[in-house]
Design an enzyme around this catalytic site. Sequence first.
Site, PDB file in Angstrom:
ATOM      1  N   GLU A 131      29.369  58.583  18.798  1.00 43.27           N
ATOM      2  CA  GLU A 131      30.320  58.254  17.729  1.00 43.27           C
ATOM      3  C   GLU A 131      31.365  57.290  18.276  1.00 43.27           C
ATOM      4  O   GLU A 131      31.503  57.169  19.508  1.00 43.27           O
ATOM      5  CB  GLU A 131      31.015  59.536  17.247  1.00 43.27           C
ATOM      6  CG  GLU A 131      30.038  60.539  16.660  1.00 43.27           C
ATOM      7  CD  GLU A 131      30.728  61.761  16.065  1.00 43.27           C
ATOM      8  OE1 GLU A 131      31.980  61.875  16.191  1.00 43.27           O
ATOM      9  OE2 GLU A 131      30.011  62.593  15.483  1.00 43.27           O
ATOM     10  N   PRO A 132      32.126  56.642  17.397  1.00 45.57           N
ATOM     11  CA  PRO A 132      33.154  55.728  17.903  1.00 45.57           C
ATOM     12  C   PRO A 132      34.109  56.417  18.888  1.00 45.57           C
ATOM     13  O   PRO A 132      34.567  55.800  19.845  1.00 45.57           O
ATOM     14  CB  PRO A 132      33.891  55.292  16.627  1.00 45.57           C
ATOM     15  CG  PRO A 132      32.859  55.416  15.540  1.00 45.57           C
ATOM     16  CD  PRO A 132      32.000  56.589  15.928  1.00 45.57           C
ATOM     17  N   GLY A 135      31.247  59.301  23.333  1.00 38.93           N
ATOM     18  CA  GLY A 135      29.999  58.776  23.907  1.00 38.93           C
ATOM     19  C   GLY A 135      29.561  59.663  25.050  1.00 38.93           C
ATOM     20  O   GLY A 135      28.838  60.644  24.861  1.00 38.93           O
ATOM     21  N   THR A 162      20.159  53.292  17.940  1.00 39.14           N
ATOM     22  CA  THR A 162      18.928  52.497  17.959  1.00 39.14           C
ATOM     23  C   THR A 162      18.069  52.878  16.748  1.00 39.14           C
ATOM     24  O   THR A 162      17.935  54.069  16.445  1.00 39.14           O
ATOM     25  CB  THR A 162      18.161  52.756  19.278  1.00 39.14           C
ATOM     26  OG1 THR A 162      19.053  52.479  20.360  1.00 39.14           O
ATOM     27  CG2 THR A 162      16.931  51.854  19.391  1.00 39.14           C
ATOM     28  N   GLU A 244      14.417  61.699  28.577  1.00 31.36           N
ATOM     29  CA  GLU A 244      14.969  60.391  28.189  1.00 31.36           C
ATOM     30  C   GLU A 244      15.294  59.552  29.433  1.00 31.36           C
ATOM     31  O   GLU A 244      14.990  58.362  29.502  1.00 31.36           O
ATOM     32  CB  GLU A 244      16.234  60.590  27.344  1.00 31.36           C
ATOM     33  CG  GLU A 244      16.884  59.278  26.935  1.00 31.36           C
ATOM     34  CD  GLU A 244      18.179  59.461  26.138  1.00 31.36           C
ATOM     35  OE1 GLU A 244      18.560  60.604  25.836  1.00 31.36           O
ATOM     36  OE2 GLU A 244      18.803  58.430  25.819  1.00 31.36           O
ATOM     37  N   ARG A 245      15.873  60.197  30.426  1.00 30.82           N
ATOM     38  CA  ARG A 245      16.268  59.458  31.639  1.00 30.82           C
ATOM     39  C   ARG A 245      15.050  59.065  32.475  1.00 30.82           C
ATOM     40  O   ARG A 245      15.019  57.984  33.063  1.00 30.82           O
ATOM     41  CB  ARG A 245      17.282  60.290  32.441  1.00 30.82           C
ATOM     42  CG  ARG A 245      18.601  60.336  31.709  1.00 30.82           C
ATOM     43  CD  ARG A 245      19.611  61.323  32.223  1.00 30.82           C
ATOM     44  NE  ARG A 245      20.755  61.314  31.310  1.00 30.82           N
ATOM     45  CZ  ARG A 245      21.709  62.224  31.268  1.00 30.82           C
ATOM     46  NH1 ARG A 245      21.689  63.240  32.118  1.00 30.82           N
ATOM     47  NH2 ARG A 245      22.696  62.123  30.403  1.00 30.82           N
ATOM     48  N   ARG A 270       6.736  26.223  42.196  1.00 29.93           N
ATOM     49  CA  ARG A 270       7.852  25.275  42.119  1.00 29.93           C
ATOM     50  C   ARG A 270       8.197  24.750  43.511  1.00 29.93           C
ATOM     51  O   ARG A 270       8.314  25.535  44.460  1.00 29.93           O
ATOM     52  CB  ARG A 270       9.061  25.974  41.500  1.00 29.93           C
ATOM     53  CG  ARG A 270      10.339  25.200  41.518  1.00 29.93           C
ATOM     54  CD  ARG A 270      10.582  24.491  40.218  1.00 29.93           C
ATOM     55  NE  ARG A 270      11.820  23.729  40.252  1.00 29.93           N
ATOM     56  CZ  ARG A 270      12.047  22.694  39.473  1.00 29.93           C
ATOM     57  NH1 ARG A 270      11.132  22.319  38.593  1.00 29.93           N
ATOM     58  NH2 ARG A 270      13.188  22.037  39.545  1.00 29.93           N
ATOM     59  N   GLN A 281      12.749  30.152  53.754  1.00 25.26           N
ATOM     60  CA  GLN A 281      12.942  31.532  54.243  1.00 25.26           C
ATOM     61  C   GLN A 281      13.886  32.352  53.353  1.00 25.26           C
ATOM     62  O   GLN A 281      13.638  33.543  53.101  1.00 25.26           O
ATOM     63  CB  GLN A 281      13.476  31.497  55.683  1.00 25.26           C
ATOM     64  CG  GLN A 281      13.404  32.846  56.351  1.00 25.26           C
ATOM     65  CD  GLN A 281      14.034  32.846  57.727  1.00 25.26           C
ATOM     66  OE1 GLN A 281      15.173  32.404  57.900  1.00 25.26           O
ATOM     67  NE2 GLN A 281      13.299  33.312  58.718  1.00 25.26           N
ATOM     68  N   GLY A 366      23.359  58.027  29.303  1.00 25.74           N
ATOM     69  CA  GLY A 366      24.180  58.596  30.393  1.00 25.74           C
ATOM     70  C   GLY A 366      24.457  57.486  31.397  1.00 25.74           C
ATOM     71  O   GLY A 366      23.531  56.977  32.027  1.00 25.74           O
TER      72      GLY A 366
HETATM   73  C1  FAD Z   1      22.201  49.225  22.862  1.00 22.28           C
HETATM   74  C2  FAD Z   1      22.605  50.661  22.804  1.00 22.28           C
HETATM   75  C3  FAD Z   1      21.753  51.592  22.213  1.00 22.28           C
HETATM   76  C4  FAD Z   1      22.134  52.933  22.118  1.00 22.28           C
HETATM   77  N1  FAD Z   1      21.325  53.824  21.441  1.00 22.28           N
HETATM   78  C5  FAD Z   1      21.803  55.071  21.153  1.00 22.28           C
HETATM   79  C6  FAD Z   1      21.074  55.960  20.299  1.00 22.28           C
HETATM   80  O1  FAD Z   1      19.976  55.630  19.839  1.00 22.28           O
HETATM   81  N2  FAD Z   1      21.623  57.166  19.988  1.00 22.28           N
HETATM   82  C7  FAD Z   1      22.835  57.559  20.492  1.00 22.28           C
HETATM   83  O2  FAD Z   1      23.280  58.645  20.164  1.00 22.28           O
HETATM   84  N3  FAD Z   1      23.544  56.749  21.336  1.00 22.28           N
HETATM   85  C8  FAD Z   1      23.067  55.512  21.654  1.00 22.28           C
HETATM   86  N4  FAD Z   1      23.783  54.673  22.491  1.00 22.28           N
HETATM   87  C9  FAD Z   1      25.059  55.131  23.016  1.00 22.28           C
HETATM   88  C10 FAD Z   1      25.091  55.334  24.522  1.00 22.28           C
HETATM   89  O3  FAD Z   1      24.405  56.507  24.866  1.00 22.28           O
HETATM   90  C11 FAD Z   1      26.574  55.342  24.931  1.00 22.28           C
HETATM   91  O4  FAD Z   1      27.049  54.013  24.801  1.00 22.28           O
HETATM   92  C12 FAD Z   1      26.799  55.869  26.321  1.00 22.28           C
HETATM   93  O5  FAD Z   1      26.510  57.239  26.405  1.00 22.28           O
HETATM   94  C13 FAD Z   1      28.243  55.642  26.803  1.00 22.28           C
HETATM   95  O6  FAD Z   1      29.161  56.111  25.855  1.00 22.28           O
HETATM   96  P1  FAD Z   1      30.360  55.172  25.358  1.00 22.28           P
HETATM   97  O7  FAD Z   1      29.778  53.845  25.008  1.00 22.28           O
HETATM   98  O8  FAD Z   1      31.125  55.877  24.313  1.00 22.28           O
HETATM   99  O9  FAD Z   1      31.270  54.957  26.616  1.00 22.28           O
HETATM  100  P2  FAD Z   1      32.433  55.947  27.131  1.00 22.28           P
HETATM  101  O10 FAD Z   1      31.933  57.338  27.189  1.00 22.28           O
HETATM  102  O11 FAD Z   1      33.669  55.676  26.354  1.00 22.28           O
HETATM  103  O12 FAD Z   1      32.623  55.425  28.621  1.00 22.28           O
HETATM  104  C14 FAD Z   1      33.298  54.200  28.919  1.00 22.28           C
HETATM  105  C15 FAD Z   1      33.242  54.015  30.435  1.00 22.28           C
HETATM  106  O13 FAD Z   1      33.900  55.114  31.074  1.00 22.28           O
HETATM  107  C16 FAD Z   1      33.019  55.754  31.964  1.00 22.28           C
HETATM  108  N5  FAD Z   1      33.269  57.200  31.972  1.00 22.28           N
HETATM  109  C17 FAD Z   1      33.221  58.052  30.933  1.00 22.28           C
HETATM  110  N6  FAD Z   1      33.470  59.306  31.353  1.00 22.28           N
HETATM  111  C18 FAD Z   1      33.677  59.229  32.681  1.00 22.28           C
HETATM  112  C19 FAD Z   1      33.978  60.182  33.711  1.00 22.28           C
HETATM  113  N7  FAD Z   1      34.062  61.504  33.439  1.00 22.28           N
HETATM  114  N8  FAD Z   1      34.154  59.734  34.969  1.00 22.28           N
HETATM  115  C20 FAD Z   1      34.021  58.423  35.280  1.00 22.28           C
HETATM  116  N9  FAD Z   1      33.721  57.483  34.358  1.00 22.28           N
HETATM  117  C21 FAD Z   1      33.560  57.885  33.085  1.00 22.28           C
HETATM  118  C22 FAD Z   1      31.632  55.440  31.460  1.00 22.28           C
HETATM  119  O14 FAD Z   1      30.657  55.544  32.473  1.00 22.28           O
HETATM  120  C23 FAD Z   1      31.814  54.008  30.986  1.00 22.28           C
HETATM  121  O15 FAD Z   1      31.729  53.136  32.076  1.00 22.28           O
HETATM  122  C24 FAD Z   1      23.375  53.350  22.644  1.00 22.28           C
HETATM  123  C25 FAD Z   1      24.215  52.405  23.269  1.00 22.28           C
HETATM  124  C26 FAD Z   1      23.852  51.086  23.335  1.00 22.28           C
HETATM  125  C27 FAD Z   1      24.808  50.111  23.977  1.00 22.28           C
END
Ligand code: FAD
Length: 381
Positions: A131-132, A135, A162, A244-245, A270, A281, A366
């Site tokens: 969600e916004p 994550g 996705t 998933e991972r 090339r 090298q 993740g």
């Molecule tokens: C192209 C794309 C496709 C996706 N598809 C899906 C989908 O199909 N379904 C779905 O549900 N989601 C989907 N996602 C979401 C994706 O799983 C999230 O973007 C991801 O989990 C990170 O969450 P966030 O973007 O909210 O970042 P945030 O959680 O806000 O994190 C921002 C930064 O802070 C870091 N951070 C967060 N917590 C910590 C911590 N405790 N310690 C240190 N660093 C931390 C993160 O690593 C990151 O670098 C997709 C994302 C993208 C970009």
Amino acid sequence: MSIPTPPFTDEHEELRASARGFIERELAPHAQRWEEEQWFPDEVFGKMAAQGLLGLKYPEEYGGQGGDYLHEAVLAEELARAGSGGTAAGIGAHINIATPPIWKFGTEEQKQRYLAPAIRGERIGALGITEPGAGSDVAAISTRAERVDGGWVLNGEKTYITNGVRAHFIVTAVKTTREGGHHGISFMIVDRREGVSSSALHKLGWHASDTATISFQDVFVGEENLLGPLNEGFKLIMANFQWERLVMALGSVGAMALAWERTAEFARQRSAFGRPLSGHQAIRHELADLATSVYTCRCVTYDALRRFIAGEEPLKEVTMAKLLTQRACFELMDACLQIHGGAGYMREYWVERAARDARLGPIGGGSDEIMREILGRVLGL
Ligand SMILES: Cc1cc2nc3c(=O)[nH]c(=O)nc-3n(C[C@H](O)[C@H](O)[C@H](O)COP(=O)(O)OP(=O)(O)OC[C@H]3O[C@@H](n4cnc5c(N)ncnc54)[C@H](O)[C@@H]3O)c2cc1C
């Protein structure tokens, strides 16, 4: 580069050959066009289904192939040959994150209504967790499901989903208690219907996949669409994370091997300063290092896969494989782009797309930081 065979049998290698043929014939030739159109056609799902590729690990009673995770692992690696991270992601989301919770936790009726048509390629799925405002911290989701007669009413927003525009159904995590959190989340299968709206997002890479924000406004979800037990949705989220991972690691290994082969060939063809690039090298050593990276990533990923298949629940090994391969893949693509010189920066070269596509790996499914947090716990730090 030779591929280590275990844990794959001859049968898996036959699947590899036929899946590769299909992908090179039906998907790869369109990679460039789908990238520009920012969309791959829905018919791809039907074509994949006709080859039996949407249900490799699913039981025959739902139209699947009755195979196992190893068959799916073969496909995950081969999908890299589509030459389009976006196409592989759209297909992969349907096969590997949207439908597994229905297979594992769905009622018989839900499997007939959603899993079987998904395997036939008639209905496309998405998984809606992010969600916004939530994550990495999945327990912080705020999309709310209020109890009403015969079901629930949903309000809230999912993002970065996705297949978020095209999906016919969204396997959605919602808050079913006022507090939410680990003990207040449930899963519901939400059909695209009145109150569900999607808006496409524009990205650095994965252009062929549709990634969207999905809004739920007073969306009624019937009792029969609750997936798994009420308030135990957090377990459903966790249940598929390892797979998933692993799939992400396998996809990166496939993409890295292919990129290495193509770049080595380019370096042989090339010339600069009177000899092939590979005759210098610095380039030869770079390619040697990259081959070592492909091999290391494959070994670590296959080790995690073997343990997973054996039922070990290898949290440490899968987390390490995800962490290692996603960053290594991005670094390898960047190095391959560099070896291509100016050509590597051009749209018509595959490596430009591959480098952009690979940037998602350390963020999605993740992030690297979250993988390190998990490892910190597993290692007792
Ligand atoms: C192209 C794309 C496709 C996706 N598809 C899906 C989908 O199909 N379904 C779905 O549900 N989601 C989907 N996602 C979401 C994706 O799983 C999230 O973007 C991801 O989990 C990170 O969450 P966030 O973007 O909210 O970042 P945030 O959680 O806000 O994190 C921002 C930064 O802070 C870091 N951070 C967060 N917590 C910590 C911590 N405790 N310690 C240190 N660093 C931390 C993160 O690593 C990151 O670098 C997709 C994302 C993208 C970009």
